[in-house]
Design an enzyme around this catalytic site. Structure first.
Site, PDB file in Angstrom:
ATOM      1  N   TYR A 155     -15.838   3.728   8.777  1.00  0.00           N
ATOM      2  CA  TYR A 155     -14.372   3.591   8.749  1.00  0.00           C
ATOM      3  C   TYR A 155     -13.778   4.065  10.076  1.00  0.00           C
ATOM      4  O   TYR A 155     -12.999   3.352  10.714  1.00  0.00           O
ATOM      5  CB  TYR A 155     -13.812   4.413   7.578  1.00  0.00           C
ATOM      6  N   LYS A 195     -11.709   2.088  13.191  1.00  0.00           N
ATOM      7  CA  LYS A 195     -10.369   2.491  13.659  1.00  0.00           C
ATOM      8  C   LYS A 195     -10.399   2.822  15.152  1.00  0.00           C
ATOM      9  O   LYS A 195      -9.462   2.503  15.893  1.00  0.00           O
ATOM     10  CB  LYS A 195      -9.873   3.689  12.843  1.00  0.00           C
ATOM     11  N   GLY A 198       0.835  -1.203   0.000  1.00  0.00           N
ATOM     12  CA  GLY A 198       0.000   0.000   0.000  1.00  0.00           C
ATOM     13  C   GLY A 198       0.869   1.251   0.000  1.00  0.00           C
ATOM     14  O   GLY A 198       2.100   1.192   0.070  1.00  0.00           O
ATOM     15  N   PHE A 199       0.192   2.389  -0.056  1.00  0.00           N
ATOM     16  CA  PHE A 199       0.889   3.676  -0.186  1.00  0.00           C
ATOM     17  C   PHE A 199       1.859   3.904   0.981  1.00  0.00           C
ATOM     18  O   PHE A 199       3.081   4.028   0.797  1.00  0.00           O
ATOM     19  CB  PHE A 199      -0.176   4.776  -0.262  1.00  0.00           C
ATOM     20  N   ILE A 200       1.343   3.924   2.197  1.00  0.00           N
ATOM     21  CA  ILE A 200       2.205   4.250   3.339  1.00  0.00           C
ATOM     22  C   ILE A 200       3.134   3.080   3.667  1.00  0.00           C
ATOM     23  O   ILE A 200       4.331   3.274   3.931  1.00  0.00           O
ATOM     24  CB  ILE A 200       1.342   4.642   4.567  1.00  0.00           C
TER      25      ILE A 200
END
Ligand SMILES: NC(=O)c1ccc[n+]([C@@H]2O[C@H](COP(=O)([O-])OP(=O)(O)OC[C@H]3O[C@@H](n4cnc5c(N)ncnc54)[C@H](O)[C@@H]3O)[C@@H](O)[C@H]2O)c1
Length: 344
Positions: free
Chosen positions: A153, A157, A11-13
């Site tokens: 979402y 979290k 993924g991006f991070i």
């Protein structure tokens, strides 16, 4: 040098974190499902870069698959864990909440169970600035209320944060929960505004500007975020530290904002993109999206105190670096796909 497990490594991070850890000489085990929430070719291209670096090992699978993480922890005994695999996206969570239950709630549970069996020295998990939800006090401090999430979402979290707190307390697991603020930069997520805007401006399509442009975001450049994560890795929390910086009185657990600490008006962000691209955006003004908030702003006092301060790339430089990457990557490798979702 140590062994670090990075979930969500394609993924991006996760890609950027894994790459920075490898560059520092750590051994990295990267786990990712390569799901198709957005174009998996971008994930494959990120992973190819990691696989070319010494010290990287890739594992393919879903974090919620019973026993998968347990097996990875048993085999590799990671000293540090950076858990970034998740179903992200505020808007997508309205359409497909089950994906968030599976990846975030069940996946988070499997991770905690594996860490309970084979405790790392520091378990770090991604939460989000979205947990601040209906909170309107600015800037957002870690001690502010987070009991009123506005999207499912954010609810998953927030659940990860409290599940982790109980494991930190019961099993003496040092856990840091990152609250990230709108991260962007090279290799960024195609469902997020920086990508959608850049793609539309370059292709002379209108951009959707939500809440009629009356939005502020604490845009965080990826290199600054990664510097923050790496700086926190050697600082596992303990219960009631003498200097009193643990945010839990009963567990080695803390939540921590990682943001730029300076909210940017959405229209100013668009103007920076227009300058970097060299053409104007056609703006389609839209109402507020369900689940969204009009402003985010990180109080960065805690991370500054713990790390001595992390870099803050000036917005024009960050936007320029992003646009340069975008042009180079998509002109050579892919033509960006339209993506309906957006958010963090
Ligand atoms: N990018 C942001 O601005 C931002 C802001 C706040 C929080 N976060 C959080 O940071 C983390 C990383 O976000 P990102 O922007 O890199 O997102 P991303 O979607 O690019 O990365 C997540 C990776 O996890 C993988 N994944 C998803 N579900 C999985 C599962 N069930 N099992 C294994 N792998 C799975 C995906 O294939 C993807 O490669 C996420 O937890 C996200 O919620 C991101």
């Amino acid at each position: 040098m140590s062994r670090i497990l990075v979930t969500g490594s394609a993924g991006f991070i996760g890609f950027h974190v894994a790459r920075a850890l490898l560059a520092e000489g750590h051994q990295v085990i990267g786990l990712d499902s390569h799901n198709d929430y957005y174009d998996p070719r971008l994930k494959a291209d990120r992973e190819a870069i990691l696989l070319a670096m010494p010290g990287y090992e890739a594992v393919r699978g879903k974090v919620e698959e019973p026993g998968l993480l347990h097996g990875v922890f048993e085999r590799h005994r990671p000293e540090g864990v950076v858990h970034l695999a998740a179903q992200a996206g505020v808007r997508h969570s309205i359409k497909n909440p089950r994906a968030y239950v599976e990846a975030n709630l069940l996946g988070g549970f499997e991770l905690l169970e594996a860490a309970r069996a084979f405790p790392p020295r520091h378990l770090m998990m991604a939460s989000t600035s979205s947990v601040y939800g209906a909170n309107t006090k600015m800037p957002y401090a870690e001690t502010d209320k987070t009991e009123a999430p506005l999207s499912f979402y954010a609810a998953t979290k927030k659940s990860n944060e409290v599940m982790a707190h109980s494991y930190a307390h019961l099993f003496d697991l040092p856990i840091t929960m990152f609250r990230f603020f709108t991260v962007f930069g090279p290799w960024g997520r195609p469902d997020m505004a920086p990508h959608l805007f850049t793609d539309a401006i370059l292709n002379d399509r209108p951009i959707k500007v939500f809440n009629h442009g009356d939005m502020r975001r604490d845009f965080t450049y990826i290199d600054d975020l990664v510097a923050g994560i790496l700086a926190l890795l050697p600082h596992p929390p303990s219960v009631a530290l003498p200097e009193g910086d643990s945010l839990s009185p009963v567990a080695p657990w803390r939540s921590i904002n990682i943001g730029n600490g300076e909210p940017v008006k959405l229209m100013d962000f668009i103007a920076a993109l227009e300058t970097a691209i060299g053409s104007d955006a056609r703006k389609q003004m839209m109402p507020m999206q369900p689940g969204d908030v009009s402003a985010t702003w990180a109080d960065d006092t805690l991370i500054t105190r713990l790390t001595g301060g992390v870099p803050k790339t000036p917005l024009p430089d960050a936007v320029q670096a992003y646009v340069t990457w975008f042009r180079g990557y998509f002109e050579c490798a892919l033509s960006p796909a339209e993506s309906p979702a957006a958010g963090e």
